[in-house]
Design an enzyme around this catalytic site. Structure first.
Site, PDB file in Angstrom:
ATOM      1  N   SER A  85      50.142  25.573  91.615  1.00  0.00           N
ATOM      2  CA  SER A  85      50.491  24.861  90.391  1.00  0.00           C
ATOM      3  C   SER A  85      49.214  24.257  89.821  1.00  0.00           C
ATOM      4  CB  SER A  85      51.495  23.744  90.713  1.00  0.00           C
ATOM      5  OG  SER A  85      51.677  22.881  89.615  1.00  0.00           O
ATOM      6  N   TYR A  88      54.421  16.702  95.974  1.00  0.00           N
ATOM      7  CA  TYR A  88      54.268  18.042  95.402  1.00  0.00           C
ATOM      8  C   TYR A  88      52.790  18.389  95.251  1.00  0.00           C
ATOM      9  CZ  TYR A  88      54.957  21.869  92.025  1.00  0.00           C
ATOM     10  OH  TYR A  88      54.963  23.088  91.369  1.00  0.00           O
ATOM     11  N   THR A  94      61.770  26.904  83.444  1.00  0.00           N
ATOM     12  CA  THR A  94      62.598  27.239  84.599  1.00  0.00           C
ATOM     13  C   THR A  94      63.419  26.001  84.968  1.00  0.00           C
ATOM     14  OG1 THR A  94      61.006  26.496  86.271  1.00  0.00           O
ATOM     15  CG2 THR A  94      60.718  28.739  85.414  1.00  0.00           C
TER      16      THR A  94
END
Length: 285
Positions: free
Chosen positions: A138, A151, A187
């Protein structure tokens, strides 16, 4: 490079970027192994070209099953040319409100799972003398941002492992390693993201809703993989700029992200500790 007849294994293939990649690869004549947790959703993708697909559902953190799964995947066509580690989960919670179990889950799903599958498959690629491994990290794997401490940590770890792996296998064994760096793609990643107590967030973000179309993201990724690019950036606007600032002017980037964090801290103070802090709040304070 054409993907026709290439054997590609995709995790997280039932939705989002993974589904878009699978459909694009099938259109190009690839032989595709579809993995994810939702067998019915995987089968819906497989129905587009049943003669060129293998549905192999599994939970990515079921490490005990990996030897059996790799054997099934490899035996299907006698090889795997490209593994795309795409499955993952995000986070939307401030560190002060995040339980340790959430950090553990993010590390398991976003870091250890792709590492474990890659480690299991890698010796076979080395033996055949060719192959390619990719992982979806990412922009958060290069840039630390508020609401995503776990994350970001897991995605930074992914970058570290796969960069080091590339150093070991690219020239020595002819195995390509690519790191995919998406920004906001339309998404369900924000909707499925974990909040501080470990529950799914259940709603999206404005950035995600206005993000890159998954089909466009898939095209960028597949073009990059075909060229064996080391880093494949799938981002635009401020997110693309953040990656550039991380190298060109990191102090400016840190100032920007700290101001965002300060605005979110203000929202937390208004709502109370443990409250769900909306990432869109930075646009309202």
């Amino acid at each position: 490079m054409s993907y026709a007849s290439r054997v590609v294994w995709i995790t997280g293939a039932s939705s989002g970027i993974g589904e878009a990649l699978a459909k694009a690869l099938l259109e190009q004549g690839a032989e595709v192994i579809l993995s994810g947790r939702r067998a019915e959703a995987l089968q819906a993708v497989a129905d587009l070209a049943p003669e060129r697909t293998l549905v192999l559902p599994f939970e990515t953190t079921d490490y005990a099953r990996l030897p059996e799964l790799v054997e099934q995947a490899w035996s299907w066509r006698g090889r795997v040319d490209l593994l795309i580690n795409n499955a993952g989960i995000s986070q939307r919670s401030l560190a002060l409100d995040t339980s340790f179990s959430v950090y553990r889950q993010l590390i398991e799903v976003d870091y250890l799972a792709p590492l474990a599958l890659t480690q299991e498959l890698l010796p076979r690629m080395v033996e055949q003398g060719s192959g390619q491994v990719a992982v979806v990290s990412s922009v958060a794997g290069k840039v630390g941002t508020a609401l995503r401490t776990g994350y970001c940590g897991a995605k930074h770890a992914v970058v570290g492992y796969f960069e080091a792996l590339r150093a070991e296998v690219e020239e020595a064994y002819g195995i390509g390693v690519s790191i995919i760096l998406p920004g906001s793609v339309r998404t369900d990643i924000a909707r499925n993201a974990l909040e501080g107590a470990g529950t799914a967030r259940g709603r999206s973000d404005t950035n995600i809703d206005n993000g890159i179309d998954p089909e466009d993201a898939a095209k960028t990724i597949l073009d990059g993989l075909a060229a064996r690019e080391h880093d494949i950036v799938v981002a635009e606007g401020m997110e693309q700029g953040a990656l550039q600032l991380r190298t060109a002017d990191p102090e400016k980037l840190f100032m920007i992200t700290s101001k965002e964090g300060a605005r979110l801290a203000k929202v937390r103070a208004e709502l109370g500790a443990g409250a769900s802090v909306d990432p869109d709040a930075v646009n309202r304070h």
